[in-house]
Write an enzyme that holds these catalytic residues in place. Sequence first.
Site, short mmCIF file in Angstrom:
data_model
loop_
_atom_site.label_atom_id
_atom_site.label_comp_id
_atom_site.label_asym_id
_atom_site.label_seq_id
_atom_site.Cartn_x
_atom_site.Cartn_y
_atom_site.Cartn_z
CB CYS A 99 4.85 -1.99 -7.69
SG CYS A 99 5.31 -0.60 -8.74
CB THR A 100 1.46 -4.44 -4.27
OG1 THR A 100 2.25 -3.50 -3.53
CG2 THR A 100 1.06 -5.59 -3.35
#
Length: 249
Positions: free
Chosen positions: A140-141
Amino acid sequence: MSKKTRKKSSNTTGKRVATKVARAASASTGKSATKTRTAVAKKAAAKETIKKTTKKTTKATKAKTAAGVRSEASHKAASKPLKRAPAATVTNSSAVTLAEGATAPAFNLPRDGGDSVSLKDFAGKKLVLFFYPRADTPGCTREAIDFTRLKSEFVAAGTEVVGISADTVKAQESFRNKHQLSVPLVSDPAHQMLEAYGAWGEKSMYGRTFMGIIRTTVLVDSSGKVARIWRHVKVDGHAEAVLEAARSL
């Protein structure tokens, strides 16, 4: 008295004594045997009594346990399901049927910074909505950083970008600050928008099945229609692919 007479008398007396001793011994033996049989019978009766008592106790215990289970099940069945807090509003609940060409479901949700975001805020613009499982996790980062890196190019293509997850607003703000993200991050803990856009569903991991966020991206055109849907997204190169799709509209 002659010797023969004394001898006969002695023999007779001895025989009588021996007979009495034998009879006494026999009587004693009979009494002992009777006592032994009586003791054995009493022990057997005691064991049978204990056995019956144990069976009754076991049956009673099982009956109580079964009654307790039925009672607990009855209480559980009578319990009312918890209601979700109305933290957000989504006007379309057709999560499974959302398809390209359909009208994008409306939404109004809180975002990082304390403001709110709604679909109507982007009227007349193209909009990228990327749904990610959890803030500040590796995949997600990378995805959020990629969309931030390409933000100016999306703007040049007349396209806005918004990220959505079930994280709290506070978690979204920490995520934004830690990685210097410049795209709005929307909080949907009630899963209403996630469900409406088909980003909430069944997942499996290590043989366990559960409900969770499916990494999904939706491209909405300037008329508010769903132009493209990417489901089960692979992060590497994804932001670039979405940018090319936005440019082609």
